[in-house]
Design a protein around this motif. Structure first.
Motif, PDB file in Angstrom:
ATOM      1  N   ARG A   1       0.868  -1.184   0.000  1.00  0.00           N
ATOM      2  CA  ARG A   1       0.000   0.000   0.000  1.00  0.00           C
ATOM      3  C   ARG A   1       0.901   1.230   0.000  1.00  0.00           C
ATOM      4  N   LEU A   2       0.807   2.015  -1.072  1.00  0.00           N
ATOM      5  CA  LEU A   2       1.634   3.207  -1.199  1.00  0.00           C
ATOM      6  C   LEU A   2       1.153   4.308  -0.256  1.00  0.00           C
ATOM      7  N   LYS A   3       1.933   5.389  -0.203  1.00  0.00           N
ATOM      8  CA  LYS A   3       1.613   6.475   0.711  1.00  0.00           C
ATOM      9  C   LYS A   3       0.247   7.093   0.423  1.00  0.00           C
ATOM     10  N   ASP A   4      -0.174   7.087  -0.863  1.00  0.00           N
ATOM     11  CA  ASP A   4      -1.472   7.659  -1.205  1.00  0.00           C
ATOM     12  C   ASP A   4      -2.627   6.663  -1.051  1.00  0.00           C
ATOM     13  N   GLY A   5      -2.331   5.484  -0.518  1.00  0.00           N
ATOM     14  CA  GLY A   5      -3.368   4.487  -0.285  1.00  0.00           C
ATOM     15  C   GLY A   5      -3.566   3.498  -1.416  1.00  0.00           C
ATOM     16  N   THR A   6      -2.856   3.680  -2.536  1.00  0.00           N
ATOM     17  CA  THR A   6      -3.004   2.791  -3.687  1.00  0.00           C
ATOM     18  C   THR A   6      -2.430   1.413  -3.378  1.00  0.00           C
ATOM     19  N   LEU A   7      -3.214   0.375  -3.685  1.00  0.00           N
ATOM     20  CA  LEU A   7      -2.727  -0.993  -3.524  1.00  0.00           C
ATOM     21  C   LEU A   7      -1.927  -1.403  -4.747  1.00  0.00           C
ATOM     22  N   VAL A   8      -0.787  -2.018  -4.518  1.00  0.00           N
ATOM     23  CA  VAL A   8       0.072  -2.465  -5.613  1.00  0.00           C
ATOM     24  C   VAL A   8       0.570  -3.873  -5.317  1.00  0.00           C
ATOM     25  N   ALA A   9       1.098  -4.509  -6.358  1.00  0.00           N
ATOM     26  CA  ALA A   9       1.797  -5.788  -6.215  1.00  0.00           C
ATOM     27  C   ALA A   9       3.257  -5.538  -6.557  1.00  0.00           C
ATOM     28  N   VAL A  10       4.157  -5.857  -5.626  1.00  0.00           N
ATOM     29  CA  VAL A  10       5.591  -5.593  -5.795  1.00  0.00           C
ATOM     30  C   VAL A  10       6.306  -6.924  -5.992  1.00  0.00           C
ATOM     31  N   LYS A  11       6.909  -7.094  -7.159  1.00  0.00           N
ATOM     32  CA  LYS A  11       7.661  -8.326  -7.432  1.00  0.00           C
ATOM     33  C   LYS A  11       9.136  -8.055  -7.160  1.00  0.00           C
ATOM     34  N   ARG A  12       9.668  -8.818  -6.217  1.00  0.00           N
ATOM     35  CA  ARG A  12      11.079  -8.705  -5.841  1.00  0.00           C
ATOM     36  C   ARG A  12      11.849  -9.781  -6.595  1.00  0.00           C
ATOM     37  N   LEU A  13      12.586  -9.395  -7.629  1.00  0.00           N
ATOM     38  CA  LEU A  13      13.264 -10.359  -8.483  1.00  0.00           C
ATOM     39  C   LEU A  13      14.366 -11.057  -7.711  1.00  0.00           C
ATOM     40  N   LYS A  14      14.396 -12.377  -7.795  1.00  0.00           N
ATOM     41  CA  LYS A  14      15.335 -13.139  -6.986  1.00  0.00           C
ATOM     42  C   LYS A  14      16.723 -13.195  -7.612  1.00  0.00           C
ATOM     43  N   ASP A  15      16.835 -12.938  -8.920  1.00  0.00           N
ATOM     44  CA  ASP A  15      18.130 -13.041  -9.588  1.00  0.00           C
ATOM     45  C   ASP A  15      18.778 -11.686  -9.784  1.00  0.00           C
ATOM     46  N   TYR A  16      18.535 -10.756  -8.848  1.00  0.00           N
ATOM     47  CA  TYR A  16      19.107  -9.416  -9.021  1.00  0.00           C
ATOM     48  C   TYR A  16      20.622  -9.438  -9.055  1.00  0.00           C
TER      49      TYR A  16
ATOM     50  N   LEU B   1      -0.960  -7.440 -18.027  1.00  0.00           N
ATOM     51  CA  LEU B   1      -0.708  -6.737 -16.781  1.00  0.00           C
ATOM     52  C   LEU B   1       0.226  -5.560 -17.060  1.00  0.00           C
ATOM     53  N   ARG B   2      -0.235  -4.382 -16.747  1.00  0.00           N
ATOM     54  CA  ARG B   2       0.526  -3.171 -17.032  1.00  0.00           C
ATOM     55  C   ARG B   2       1.577  -2.954 -15.952  1.00  0.00           C
ATOM     56  N   LEU B   3       2.790  -2.716 -16.378  1.00  0.00           N
ATOM     57  CA  LEU B   3       3.867  -2.405 -15.449  1.00  0.00           C
ATOM     58  C   LEU B   3       3.744  -0.942 -15.041  1.00  0.00           C
ATOM     59  N   SER B   4       3.578  -0.695 -13.752  1.00  0.00           N
ATOM     60  CA  SER B   4       3.422   0.676 -13.259  1.00  0.00           C
ATOM     61  C   SER B   4       4.754   1.358 -13.023  1.00  0.00           C
ATOM     62  N   GLY B   5       5.725   0.602 -12.554  1.00  0.00           N
ATOM     63  CA  GLY B   5       7.007   1.200 -12.259  1.00  0.00           C
ATOM     64  C   GLY B   5       8.009   0.182 -11.785  1.00  0.00           C
ATOM     65  N   PHE B   6       9.154   0.668 -11.341  1.00  0.00           N
ATOM     66  CA  PHE B   6      10.229  -0.234 -10.928  1.00  0.00           C
ATOM     67  C   PHE B   6      11.120   0.487  -9.933  1.00  0.00           C
ATOM     68  N   CYS B   7      11.985  -0.275  -9.290  1.00  0.00           N
ATOM     69  CA  CYS B   7      13.045   0.277  -8.444  1.00  0.00           C
ATOM     70  C   CYS B   7      14.296  -0.540  -8.709  1.00  0.00           C
TER      71      CYS B   7
ATOM     72  N   ARG C   1      16.255  -5.454  -7.472  1.00  0.00           N
ATOM     73  CA  ARG C   1      15.480  -5.156  -8.670  1.00  0.00           C
ATOM     74  C   ARG C   1      14.018  -5.431  -8.316  1.00  0.00           C
ATOM     75  N   LEU C   2      13.181  -4.414  -8.364  1.00  0.00           N
ATOM     76  CA  LEU C   2      11.770  -4.526  -7.992  1.00  0.00           C
ATOM     77  C   LEU C   2      10.903  -4.020  -9.126  1.00  0.00           C
ATOM     78  N   LEU C   3       9.804  -4.732  -9.387  1.00  0.00           N
ATOM     79  CA  LEU C   3       8.817  -4.309 -10.376  1.00  0.00           C
ATOM     80  C   LEU C   3       7.494  -4.070  -9.660  1.00  0.00           C
ATOM     81  N   VAL C   4       6.789  -3.020 -10.060  1.00  0.00           N
ATOM     82  CA  VAL C   4       5.542  -2.634  -9.402  1.00  0.00           C
ATOM     83  C   VAL C   4       4.390  -2.729 -10.398  1.00  0.00           C
ATOM     84  N   TYR C   5       3.338  -3.449 -10.012  1.00  0.00           N
ATOM     85  CA  TYR C   5       2.168  -3.657 -10.854  1.00  0.00           C
ATOM     86  C   TYR C   5       0.908  -3.247 -10.090  1.00  0.00           C
ATOM     87  N   PRO C   6      -0.186  -3.005 -10.817  1.00  0.00           N
ATOM     88  CA  PRO C   6      -1.462  -2.800 -10.128  1.00  0.00           C
ATOM     89  C   PRO C   6      -1.872  -4.068  -9.375  1.00  0.00           C
ATOM     90  N   TYR C   7      -2.549  -3.891  -8.275  1.00  0.00           N
ATOM     91  CA  TYR C   7      -3.018  -5.020  -7.481  1.00  0.00           C
ATOM     92  C   TYR C   7      -4.275  -5.609  -8.111  1.00  0.00           C
TER      93      TYR C   7
END
Length: 479
Positions: A318-333, A358-364, A370-376
């Motif tokens: 849950r982001l600071k603005d309340g938006t629910l997201v799915a965060v994929k933490r890549l294991k082979d970073y 599934l639309r990719l919203s963002g990344f870190c 290596r993290l990928l962020v998607y809509p929940y």
């Protein structure tokens, strides 16, 4: 039509034959021999509390499984299942986990013989099978474990002689064979602490006065003082040796665990504070600061895990603005390419825009993450909905299943034929077909295999995907 059926059946037989014959080696076939070995071990055990529930035979990578520890290159290095109320037997398949450094199965109810295949684990440093129900003789093959430091078989029902081959292990710090039914003469074992007390056929039934027990270090006392100390001092020394060995063993492993935990936590905070750029937008793609995703997932709390796959673990956030997201933490970073290459691949994935993808919203991206962020997706995956049906929850009706199948096909058609550049999914399965609030099919996890392979060619170094869902030609050739 008959010819197509014949070809399809032929491919099925090929895949089944390949699966049945590939337990000895790792990949070009895409089948991880360590997964096969671990699943064989699981099948031989009775697990009343489902602690092995995360062990999944369809996975090509066991490093995300509970109670399994891996090296940075993805090999299984530790199997830790102490005090889990496990019954059954220990499968000889453990000998196929050739990179194991520690096996901790103490305080269970495992019975049967100790497999002689344990002697194949040349890197093994710690083996603890204490406080179980093992029977039979100690395998002489253990003498080939030249790296072994700690060996505990105490409080079992082992019988027969202590193998002469154990004298070949020169680096033993602790060998505890106490409270079994061992017999015969004892070999010249060089362990600092060697505990044999509680074996009546060696020590006698009236006490331990006849036990040959090696103490932690030679005592720096004159011979007369040693004679005067008598049996009482001898017993005190045995007790001290037992306590010292046990405590030292526990301290070593607790220290390793704490050090790894602290290093991981310290690195995570280091990444969060020093390596993450501020918010950056590339088209509709946003670059998130690590500390925001760290906070959104409650520090990647296991309670927020939505699923595990061959590419990493997905957390609800849950982001600071309340938006629910799915965060994929890549294991082979740790094997991923450079920063620019990673961003390029992520941007490529983000260009695939379709109502059924599934639309990719963002990344870190940091030095170590290596993290990928998607809509929940509120309705989970098709796989989870099918499991809900098994557990008595409302099933997907036929019209909804048909709509999901057609939506999935549209998404894959776009990926494989209409998208530029084309993206081959490589891991199509029910767990990767997500359902939005209207139960529309949303295809996820596309492009990740390419993202983690880092090759310009369509020929990749490792087969990625899920066994049972991999195209036969890709399984056999890697192309």
């Amino acid at each position: 039509m008959e010819r197509m059926k014949s070809v399809s059946w032929g491919w099925s037989l090929l895949v089944l034959a390949w699966l049945g014959s590939s337990s000895a080696t790792l990949s070009p076939s895409g089948i991880n021999y360590e997964v096969v070995a671990l699943m064989t071990i699981k099948a031989a055990l009775r697990d009343p509390y489902n602690v092995l529930e995360s062990w999944d035979r369809t996975s090509v990578d066991p490093c995300g499984w509970r109670m399994v520890t891996c090296t940075p290159d993805g090999s299984v290095s530790a199997l830790g299942l102490p005090s889990q109320s496990l019954h059954g037997t220990l499968s000889p398949a453990i000998g196929n986990l050739t990179n194991l450094e520690s096996v901790l199965l103490q305080n269970n109810h495992i019975s049967g013989p100790i497999p002689s295949s344990v002697g194949m684990l040349e890197k093994l440093q710690a083996l603890d099978l204490s406080n179980n129900m093992f029977s039979g003789e100690i395998p002489s093959s253990l003498g080939s474990l030249r790296e072994l430091n700690y060996l505990r078989f105490n409080n079992n029902s082992l019988s027969g002689p202590c193998p002469e081959s154990l004298s070949n292990i020169k680096g033993l710090t602790l060998l505890d064979l106490s409270y079994n039914n061992l017999s015969g003469p004892l070999p010249n074992i060089s362990a600092r602490t060697f505990i044999i007390t509680g074996n009546p056929l060696i020590c006698g039934h009236k006490g331990d006065a006849n036990c040959n027990t090696v103490l932690p270090e030679p005592l720096s006392l004159p011979p007369d003082a040693l004679k005067a100390s008598g049996i009482r001092s001898h017993r005190v020394a045995i007790a001290f040796g037992t306590s010292f060995g046990s405590a030292f063993f526990v301290i070593i492993f607790v220290g390793i665990f704490v050090r790894r935990w602290y290093k991981h936590r310290q690195q995570s905070f280091f990444d969060a504070n020093d390596h993450c750029d501020p918010e950056i937008f590339m088209g509709h793609l946003r670059r998130y600061p690590f500390k925001e995703l760290w906070a959104a997932t409650d520090h990647f709390n296991s309670r927020n895990i939505l699923g595990r796959g061959g590419f990493g673990i997905v957390y609800k956030g849950r982001l600071k603005d309340g938006t629910l997201v799915a965060v994929k933490r890549l294991k082979d970073y740790y094997t991923s390419g450079g920063e620019i290459q990673f961003q390029t691949e992520v941007e490529m994935i983000s260009l695939a825009v379709h109502r059924n993808l599934l639309r990719l919203s963002g990344f870190c991206s940091t030095e170590h993450e290596r993290l990928l962020v998607y809509p929940y997706m509120p309705n989970g995956s098709v796989a989870s909905r099918l499991r809900d049906h098994i557990h008595g929850k409302p099933a997907l009706d036929w019209s909804r299943r048909r709509r999901i199948a057609l939506g999935t096909a549209r998404g894959l058609l776009y990926l494989h034929e209409q998208c530029e550049p084309k993206i081959i999914h490589r891991d199509v399965k029910a767990a990767n077909i997500l359902l939005d609030e209207d139960f529309e099919a949303i295809v996820g996890d596309f492009g990740l295999a390419k993202l983690l392979d880092h090759k310009d060619s369509h020929v990749t170094t490792a087969v990625r995907g899920t066994v049972g869902h991999i195209a036969p030609e890709y399984l056999s050739t890697g192309n």
